[in-house]
Scaffold this active site. Structure first.
Site, PDB file in Angstrom:
ATOM      1  CB  SER A 144      17.234  -3.977   6.301  1.00  0.00           C
ATOM      2  OG  SER A 144      17.806  -2.500   6.821  1.00  0.00           O
ATOM      3  CB  ALA A 171      17.159 -10.015  15.505  1.00  0.00           C
ATOM      4  CE1 TYR A 198      12.971  -2.835   9.821  1.00  0.00           C
ATOM      5  CE2 TYR A 198      15.752  -2.635   9.750  1.00  0.00           C
ATOM      6  CZ  TYR A 198      14.206  -2.881   8.949  1.00  0.00           C
ATOM      7  OH  TYR A 198      14.028  -2.313   7.638  1.00  0.00           O
ATOM      8  CE  LYS A 225      13.585  -5.839   7.177  1.00  0.00           C
ATOM      9  NZ  LYS A 225      12.495  -5.883   6.375  1.00  0.00           N
ATOM     10  CB  SER A 245      -0.983   0.025   1.166  1.00  0.00           C
ATOM     11  OG  SER A 245      -0.321  -0.083   2.617  1.00  0.00           O
ATOM     12  NE  ARG A 246       1.346   3.133   4.861  1.00  0.00           N
ATOM     13  CZ  ARG A 246       2.090   2.914   5.910  1.00  0.00           C
ATOM     14  NH1 ARG A 246       3.116   3.787   5.957  1.00  0.00           N
ATOM     15  NH2 ARG A 246       2.018   2.097   6.866  1.00  0.00           N
ATOM     16  CG  ASP A 278      -1.377  -8.836  10.925  1.00  0.00           C
ATOM     17  OD1 ASP A 278      -0.043  -9.176  10.504  1.00  0.00           O
ATOM     18  OD2 ASP A 278      -1.644  -8.634  12.256  1.00  0.00           O
ATOM     19  CB  VAL A 279       2.244 -10.827   6.594  1.00  0.00           C
ATOM     20  CG1 VAL A 279       1.956 -10.238   5.325  1.00  0.00           C
ATOM     21  CG2 VAL A 279       2.791 -10.004   7.453  1.00  0.00           C
ATOM     22  CG  ASN A 296       7.765  -4.299   0.707  1.00  0.00           C
ATOM     23  OD1 ASN A 296       8.686  -3.643   0.787  1.00  0.00           O
ATOM     24  ND2 ASN A 296       6.625  -3.879   1.003  1.00  0.00           N
TER      25      ASN A 296
HETATM   26  P1  NAP Z   1       6.477   1.890   4.849  1.00  0.00           P
HETATM   27  O1  NAP Z   1       6.340   2.788   4.029  1.00  0.00           O
HETATM   28  O2  NAP Z   1       6.320   2.055   6.372  1.00  0.00           O
HETATM   29  O3  NAP Z   1       5.242   0.738   4.528  1.00  0.00           O
HETATM   30  C1  NAP Z   1       5.102  -0.549   5.165  1.00  0.00           C
HETATM   31  C2  NAP Z   1       4.031  -1.412   4.490  1.00  0.00           C
HETATM   32  O4  NAP Z   1       4.247  -2.611   4.981  1.00  0.00           O
HETATM   33  C3  NAP Z   1       2.774  -0.801   4.219  1.00  0.00           C
HETATM   34  O5  NAP Z   1       2.025  -1.350   2.982  1.00  0.00           O
HETATM   35  C4  NAP Z   1       2.019  -1.548   5.505  1.00  0.00           C
HETATM   36  O6  NAP Z   1       0.629  -1.472   5.409  1.00  0.00           O
HETATM   37  C5  NAP Z   1       2.662  -2.872   5.555  1.00  0.00           C
HETATM   38  N1  NAP Z   1       2.357  -3.616   6.500  1.00  0.00           N
HETATM   39  C6  NAP Z   1       2.928  -3.350   7.741  1.00  0.00           C
HETATM   40  N2  NAP Z   1       2.674  -4.389   8.851  1.00  0.00           N
HETATM   41  C7  NAP Z   1       1.906  -5.237   7.879  1.00  0.00           C
HETATM   42  C8  NAP Z   1       1.289  -6.467   8.499  1.00  0.00           C
HETATM   43  N3  NAP Z   1       1.195  -6.862   9.551  1.00  0.00           N
HETATM   44  N4  NAP Z   1       0.675  -7.096   7.385  1.00  0.00           N
HETATM   45  C9  NAP Z   1       0.597  -6.710   6.179  1.00  0.00           C
HETATM   46  N5  NAP Z   1       1.241  -5.436   5.773  1.00  0.00           N
HETATM   47  C10 NAP Z   1       1.825  -4.692   6.610  1.00  0.00           C
HETATM   48  O7  NAP Z   1       7.835   0.642   4.755  1.00  0.00           O
HETATM   49  P2  NAP Z   1       8.937   0.813   3.570  1.00  0.00           P
HETATM   50  O8  NAP Z   1       9.895   1.785   4.042  1.00  0.00           O
HETATM   51  O9  NAP Z   1       8.199   0.859   2.303  1.00  0.00           O
HETATM   52  O10 NAP Z   1       9.477  -0.607   3.912  1.00  0.00           O
HETATM   53  C11 NAP Z   1       9.199  -1.852   3.078  1.00  0.00           C
HETATM   54  C12 NAP Z   1      10.272  -2.825   3.491  1.00  0.00           C
HETATM   55  O11 NAP Z   1      11.554  -2.551   3.131  1.00  0.00           O
HETATM   56  C13 NAP Z   1      10.147  -3.231   4.991  1.00  0.00           C
HETATM   57  O12 NAP Z   1      10.362  -4.711   4.998  1.00  0.00           O
HETATM   58  C14 NAP Z   1      11.333  -2.387   5.520  1.00  0.00           C
HETATM   59  O13 NAP Z   1      11.908  -3.198   6.597  1.00  0.00           O
HETATM   60  C15 NAP Z   1      12.247  -2.532   4.221  1.00  0.00           C
HETATM   61  N6  NAP Z   1      13.404  -1.519   4.373  1.00  0.00           N
HETATM   62  C16 NAP Z   1      13.074  -0.382   4.488  1.00  0.00           C
HETATM   63  C17 NAP Z   1      13.994   0.655   4.495  1.00  0.00           C
HETATM   64  C18 NAP Z   1      13.855   2.206   4.348  1.00  0.00           C
HETATM   65  O14 NAP Z   1      14.748   3.043   4.555  1.00  0.00           O
HETATM   66  N7  NAP Z   1      12.587   2.706   4.086  1.00  0.00           N
HETATM   67  C19 NAP Z   1      15.314   0.018   4.332  1.00  0.00           C
HETATM   68  C20 NAP Z   1      15.432  -1.079   4.390  1.00  0.00           C
HETATM   69  C21 NAP Z   1      14.745  -2.066   4.220  1.00  0.00           C
HETATM   70  P3  NAP Z   1      -0.446  -0.439   5.835  1.00  0.00           P
HETATM   71  O15 NAP Z   1      -0.356   0.594   4.837  1.00  0.00           O
HETATM   72  O16 NAP Z   1      -1.804  -1.105   5.715  1.00  0.00           O
HETATM   73  O17 NAP Z   1       0.057  -0.012   7.098  1.00  0.00           O
END
Ligand code: NAP
Length: 242
Positions: free
Chosen positions: A140, A155, A153, A157, A10-11, A59-60, A88
Protein backbone atom coordinates in the site's frame (compact mmCIF):
# COMPACT_ATOMS: atom_id res chain seq x y z
CA UNK A 1 -2.51 -27.91 -14.37
CA UNK A 2 -0.99 -24.50 -13.79
CA UNK A 3 -2.43 -22.89 -10.69
CA UNK A 4 -2.44 -19.45 -9.12
CA UNK A 5 -3.21 -18.92 -5.43
CA UNK A 6 -4.73 -15.58 -4.44
CA UNK A 7 -5.09 -14.96 -0.71
CA UNK A 8 -8.13 -12.87 0.19
CA UNK A 9 -9.69 -13.69 -3.18
CA UNK A 10 -13.32 -13.56 -2.09
CA UNK A 11 -13.79 -9.81 -2.40
CA UNK A 12 -12.37 -6.51 -3.69
CA UNK A 13 -8.90 -6.45 -5.23
CA UNK A 14 -8.36 -10.19 -4.65
CA UNK A 15 -11.53 -11.07 -6.57
CA UNK A 16 -10.48 -8.93 -9.57
CA UNK A 17 -7.03 -10.60 -9.50
CA UNK A 18 -8.65 -14.06 -9.47
CA UNK A 19 -10.69 -13.19 -12.57
CA UNK A 20 -7.66 -11.72 -14.34
CA UNK A 21 -5.44 -14.75 -13.65
CA UNK A 22 -8.24 -17.10 -14.74
CA UNK A 23 -8.47 -15.16 -18.03
CA UNK A 24 -4.73 -15.82 -18.46
CA UNK A 25 -5.41 -19.57 -18.28
CA UNK A 26 -4.63 -20.30 -14.64
CA UNK A 27 -6.67 -22.65 -12.46
CA UNK A 28 -7.32 -20.20 -9.64
CA UNK A 29 -7.23 -21.18 -5.98
CA UNK A 30 -9.39 -18.62 -4.21
CA UNK A 31 -8.39 -18.28 -0.56
CA UNK A 32 -10.58 -16.45 1.96
CA UNK A 33 -11.23 -16.49 5.67
CA UNK A 34 -14.97 -16.56 6.33
CA UNK A 35 -17.24 -15.06 3.68
CA UNK A 36 -18.48 -18.18 1.85
CA UNK A 37 -21.12 -16.30 -0.16
CA UNK A 38 -18.66 -13.79 -1.60
CA UNK A 39 -16.06 -16.49 -2.24
CA UNK A 40 -18.64 -18.45 -4.25
CA UNK A 41 -19.43 -15.27 -6.21
CA UNK A 42 -15.75 -15.04 -7.17
CA UNK A 43 -15.77 -18.65 -8.32
CA UNK A 44 -18.94 -18.02 -10.37
CA UNK A 45 -17.29 -15.00 -11.99
CA UNK A 46 -14.20 -17.08 -12.86
CA UNK A 47 -16.42 -19.74 -14.45
CA UNK A 48 -18.59 -17.23 -16.29
CA UNK A 49 -15.41 -15.96 -17.99
CA UNK A 50 -14.61 -19.50 -19.16
CA UNK A 51 -12.03 -20.24 -16.46
CA UNK A 52 -12.02 -22.58 -13.49
CA UNK A 53 -10.77 -22.77 -9.96
CA UNK A 54 -11.64 -23.80 -6.43
CA UNK A 55 -12.07 -22.36 -2.97
CA UNK A 56 -9.40 -22.81 -0.30
CA UNK A 57 -10.72 -21.51 3.01
CA UNK A 58 -8.13 -20.80 5.68
CA UNK A 59 -6.87 -17.99 7.88
CA UNK A 60 -3.48 -16.95 6.48
CA UNK A 61 -2.29 -16.01 9.97
CA UNK A 62 -2.88 -19.54 11.29
CA UNK A 63 0.31 -21.50 10.55
CA UNK A 64 -1.28 -24.89 11.11
CA UNK A 65 -4.31 -24.15 8.91
CA UNK A 66 -2.09 -22.83 6.10
CA UNK A 67 0.10 -25.92 6.21
CA UNK A 68 -2.83 -28.38 6.45
CA UNK A 69 -4.82 -26.92 3.54
CA UNK A 70 -1.88 -26.31 1.21
CA UNK A 71 -0.19 -29.66 1.92
CA UNK A 72 -3.45 -31.50 1.34
CA UNK A 73 -4.03 -29.59 -1.95
CA UNK A 74 -0.53 -30.36 -3.23
CA UNK A 75 -0.67 -34.07 -2.28
CA UNK A 76 -4.16 -34.57 -3.73
CA UNK A 77 -3.23 -32.78 -7.02
CA UNK A 78 0.18 -34.23 -7.95
CA UNK A 79 -0.30 -33.04 -11.55
CA UNK A 80 -0.78 -29.45 -10.45
CA UNK A 81 1.80 -26.77 -9.96
CA UNK A 82 1.14 -23.52 -8.08
CA UNK A 83 3.36 -21.15 -9.99
CA UNK A 84 1.73 -17.82 -9.10
CA UNK A 85 1.17 -16.61 -5.54
CA UNK A 86 -0.56 -13.31 -4.82
CA UNK A 87 -0.33 -12.37 -1.14
CA UNK A 88 -3.34 -10.06 -1.03
CA UNK A 89 -5.23 -10.84 2.21
CA UNK A 90 -5.20 -7.85 4.52
CA UNK A 91 -7.26 -5.80 6.95
CA UNK A 92 -7.34 -2.29 8.41
CA UNK A 93 -7.82 -1.55 12.11
CA UNK A 94 -7.14 2.20 12.19
CA UNK A 95 -6.48 4.11 15.38
CA UNK A 96 -3.98 6.65 16.65
CA UNK A 97 -1.00 4.82 18.14
CA UNK A 98 -1.69 6.44 21.49
CA UNK A 99 -5.09 4.68 21.64
CA UNK A 100 -4.22 1.54 19.71
CA UNK A 101 -5.08 -1.74 21.42
CA UNK A 102 -2.80 -4.75 21.32
CA UNK A 103 -5.48 -6.57 19.35
CA UNK A 104 -5.59 -3.82 16.67
CA UNK A 105 -1.81 -3.95 16.40
CA UNK A 106 -1.46 -7.75 16.28
CA UNK A 107 -4.43 -8.55 13.99
CA UNK A 108 -3.10 -6.29 11.23
CA UNK A 109 0.51 -7.46 11.56
CA UNK A 110 -0.44 -11.14 11.93
CA UNK A 111 -2.51 -11.25 8.73
CA UNK A 112 -0.13 -9.19 6.63
CA UNK A 113 3.30 -10.27 7.86
CA UNK A 114 2.78 -13.75 9.37
CA UNK A 115 0.33 -14.55 6.55
CA UNK A 116 2.96 -13.66 3.95
CA UNK A 117 5.53 -15.84 5.73
CA UNK A 118 3.37 -18.94 6.22
CA UNK A 119 1.83 -19.01 2.74
CA UNK A 120 4.98 -18.07 0.83
CA UNK A 121 7.16 -20.55 2.70
CA UNK A 122 4.68 -23.35 2.00
CA UNK A 123 4.75 -22.78 -1.76
CA UNK A 124 8.35 -21.73 -2.27
CA UNK A 125 9.88 -25.24 -2.28
CA UNK A 126 7.94 -26.30 -5.36
CA UNK A 127 8.59 -23.01 -7.17
CA UNK A 128 12.34 -23.43 -6.59
CA UNK A 129 12.22 -27.08 -7.71
CA UNK A 130 10.31 -26.11 -10.88
CA UNK A 131 12.66 -23.18 -11.51
CA UNK A 132 9.69 -20.90 -12.09
CA UNK A 133 7.52 -18.79 -9.85
CA UNK A 134 5.89 -15.42 -9.51
CA UNK A 135 5.23 -13.97 -6.05
CA UNK A 136 3.27 -10.71 -5.99
CA UNK A 137 2.61 -8.96 -2.69
CA UNK A 138 -0.17 -6.40 -2.39
CA UNK A 139 1.15 -3.63 -0.18
CA UNK A 140 0.00 0.00 0.00
CA UNK A 141 0.86 3.64 -0.36
CA UNK A 142 0.56 3.60 3.42
CA UNK A 143 3.62 1.32 3.60
CA UNK A 144 5.69 3.69 1.45
CA UNK A 145 4.61 7.06 2.81
CA UNK A 146 3.29 6.23 6.28
CA UNK A 147 -0.25 7.31 7.15
CA UNK A 148 -1.32 8.85 10.47
CA UNK A 149 -3.94 6.69 12.16
CA UNK A 150 -2.47 3.62 10.46
CA UNK A 151 0.81 2.98 12.26
CA UNK A 152 -0.06 -0.72 12.46
CA UNK A 153 -1.07 -0.94 8.78
CA UNK A 154 1.89 1.18 7.57
CA UNK A 155 4.28 -1.00 9.60
CA UNK A 156 2.78 -4.19 8.19
CA UNK A 157 3.01 -3.01 4.56
CA UNK A 158 6.49 -1.55 5.11
CA UNK A 159 7.62 -4.94 6.41
CA UNK A 160 6.33 -6.67 3.29
CA UNK A 161 8.03 -4.11 1.04
CA UNK A 162 11.38 -4.98 2.65
CA UNK A 163 10.59 -8.70 2.61
CA UNK A 164 9.85 -8.43 -1.13
CA UNK A 165 13.26 -6.92 -1.81
CA UNK A 166 15.09 -9.45 0.39
CA UNK A 167 13.30 -12.55 -0.91
CA UNK A 168 13.79 -11.44 -4.53
CA UNK A 169 17.55 -11.66 -3.94
CA UNK A 170 17.30 -15.11 -2.34
CA UNK A 171 15.33 -16.79 -5.13
CA UNK A 172 16.20 -14.92 -8.35
CA UNK A 173 18.70 -17.54 -9.51
CA UNK A 174 15.90 -20.10 -9.55
CA UNK A 175 13.81 -17.89 -11.87
CA UNK A 176 11.35 -16.97 -9.15
CA UNK A 177 10.47 -13.26 -9.18
CA UNK A 178 9.11 -11.37 -6.18
CA UNK A 179 7.44 -7.99 -6.57
CA UNK A 180 5.05 -5.74 -4.68
CA UNK A 181 2.15 -3.64 -5.91
CA UNK A 182 1.32 -0.53 -3.86
CA UNK A 183 -2.18 0.84 -4.52
CA UNK A 184 -3.50 4.17 -3.29
CA UNK A 185 -7.25 4.33 -2.64
CA UNK A 186 -9.16 1.48 -4.30
CA UNK A 187 -12.96 1.21 -4.34
CA UNK A 188 -13.61 -1.90 -2.20
CA UNK A 189 -15.26 -2.85 1.10
CA UNK A 190 -12.04 -1.79 2.83
CA UNK A 191 -12.52 1.84 1.81
CA UNK A 192 -16.34 1.92 2.04
CA UNK A 193 -16.21 3.97 5.27
CA UNK A 194 -13.95 6.68 3.78
CA UNK A 195 -15.16 10.04 2.47
CA UNK A 196 -14.41 9.41 -1.21
CA UNK A 197 -15.82 12.79 -2.30
CA UNK A 198 -13.28 14.81 -0.34
CA UNK A 199 -10.36 12.36 -0.63
CA UNK A 200 -10.51 12.25 -4.42
CA UNK A 201 -9.74 15.98 -4.60
CA UNK A 202 -6.23 15.14 -3.33
CA UNK A 203 -5.67 12.63 -6.14
CA UNK A 204 -4.31 14.06 -9.42
CA UNK A 205 -6.53 11.67 -11.41
CA UNK A 206 -9.51 12.79 -9.24
CA UNK A 207 -10.94 9.33 -8.59
CA UNK A 208 -10.39 6.12 -6.63
CA UNK A 209 -8.81 3.16 -8.42
CA UNK A 210 -10.96 0.24 -9.58
CA UNK A 211 -9.92 -3.27 -8.40
CA UNK A 212 -9.61 -4.35 -12.07
CA UNK A 213 -6.90 -1.71 -12.62
CA UNK A 214 -4.79 -3.27 -9.84
CA UNK A 215 -5.53 -6.71 -11.30
CA UNK A 216 -4.15 -5.64 -14.71
CA UNK A 217 -0.84 -4.69 -13.10
CA UNK A 218 -0.73 -7.98 -11.19
CA UNK A 219 -1.53 -9.84 -14.42
CA UNK A 220 1.41 -8.12 -16.11
CA UNK A 221 3.79 -9.02 -13.27
CA UNK A 222 2.60 -12.62 -13.46
CA UNK A 223 3.16 -12.78 -17.22
CA UNK A 224 6.21 -13.75 -19.26
CA UNK A 225 6.49 -10.08 -20.33
CA UNK A 226 7.63 -9.24 -16.79
CA UNK A 227 10.34 -11.94 -16.58
CA UNK A 228 13.18 -9.49 -15.81
CA UNK A 229 11.37 -7.47 -13.13
CA UNK A 230 12.08 -8.51 -9.56
CA UNK A 231 12.44 -6.87 -6.16
CA UNK A 232 10.34 -3.91 -7.30
CA UNK A 233 7.51 -2.01 -5.63
CA UNK A 234 5.17 -0.63 -8.27
CA UNK A 235 2.77 2.13 -7.25
CA UNK A 236 -0.75 2.46 -8.67
CA UNK A 237 -2.21 5.51 -7.00
CA UNK A 238 -3.47 8.02 -9.57
CA UNK A 239 -0.45 10.24 -8.91
CA UNK A 240 -1.23 10.66 -5.20
CA UNK A 241 2.37 10.08 -4.11
CA UNK A 242 5.49 9.37 -6.12
P1 NAP B 1 -11.38 -6.25 1.21
O1 NAP B 1 -12.33 -5.86 0.13
O2 NAP B 1 -11.67 -5.87 2.62
O3 NAP B 1 -11.13 -7.83 1.11
C1 NAP B 1 -10.24 -8.44 2.03
C2 NAP B 1 -10.03 -9.87 1.61
O4 NAP B 1 -9.05 -10.45 2.50
C3 NAP B 1 -11.28 -10.72 1.71
O5 NAP B 1 -11.24 -11.67 0.68
C4 NAP B 1 -11.12 -11.41 3.07
O6 NAP B 1 -11.79 -12.67 3.17
C5 NAP B 1 -9.62 -11.64 3.05
N1 NAP B 1 -9.04 -11.87 4.38
C6 NAP B 1 -9.06 -11.03 5.45
N2 NAP B 1 -8.43 -11.61 6.48
C7 NAP B 1 -8.01 -12.84 6.07
C8 NAP B 1 -7.31 -13.90 6.68
N3 NAP B 1 -6.91 -13.84 7.96
N4 NAP B 1 -7.07 -15.03 5.95
C9 NAP B 1 -7.49 -15.12 4.66
N5 NAP B 1 -8.15 -14.13 4.02
C10 NAP B 1 -8.41 -13.01 4.72
O7 NAP B 1 -9.93 -5.63 0.92
P2 NAP B 1 -9.31 -5.00 -0.41
O8 NAP B 1 -9.57 -3.55 -0.39
O9 NAP B 1 -9.66 -5.81 -1.59
O10 NAP B 1 -7.74 -5.17 -0.06
C11 NAP B 1 -6.96 -6.24 -0.55
C12 NAP B 1 -5.50 -5.95 -0.26
O11 NAP B 1 -5.13 -4.71 -0.87
C13 NAP B 1 -5.17 -5.80 1.22
O12 NAP B 1 -3.91 -6.35 1.49
C14 NAP B 1 -5.14 -4.30 1.42
O13 NAP B 1 -4.33 -3.95 2.50
C15 NAP B 1 -4.55 -3.87 0.09
N6 NAP B 1 -4.84 -2.47 -0.25
C16 NAP B 1 -6.13 -2.04 -0.37
C17 NAP B 1 -6.35 -0.70 -0.70
C18 NAP B 1 -7.74 -0.14 -0.86
O14 NAP B 1 -7.86 1.11 -0.98
N7 NAP B 1 -8.80 -0.94 -0.88
C19 NAP B 1 -5.27 0.16 -0.91
C20 NAP B 1 -3.98 -0.34 -0.78
C21 NAP B 1 -3.77 -1.66 -0.47
P3 NAP B 1 -13.34 -12.76 3.70
O15 NAP B 1 -14.18 -12.33 2.52
O16 NAP B 1 -13.51 -14.20 4.05
O17 NAP B 1 -13.45 -11.82 4.85
Amino acid sequence: MKCALVTGGSRGIGRAICVKLASMGYHVLVNYQSNDAEANKTLDLIRSCGGDGELLKFDVSDAEAVSNVLTSFVTSHPESCIEILVNNAGIRRDNLLFWMTHDEWHKVLDISVDGFFYVTQSLLKNMLANKFGRIINIVSLSGLKGMPGQVNYSASKGAIISATKALAQEVGRKNVTVNAVAPGYVETDMTADLDEKSLKNMIPLRRFCQPEEVASLVGFLASKEASYITGEVISINGGLYT
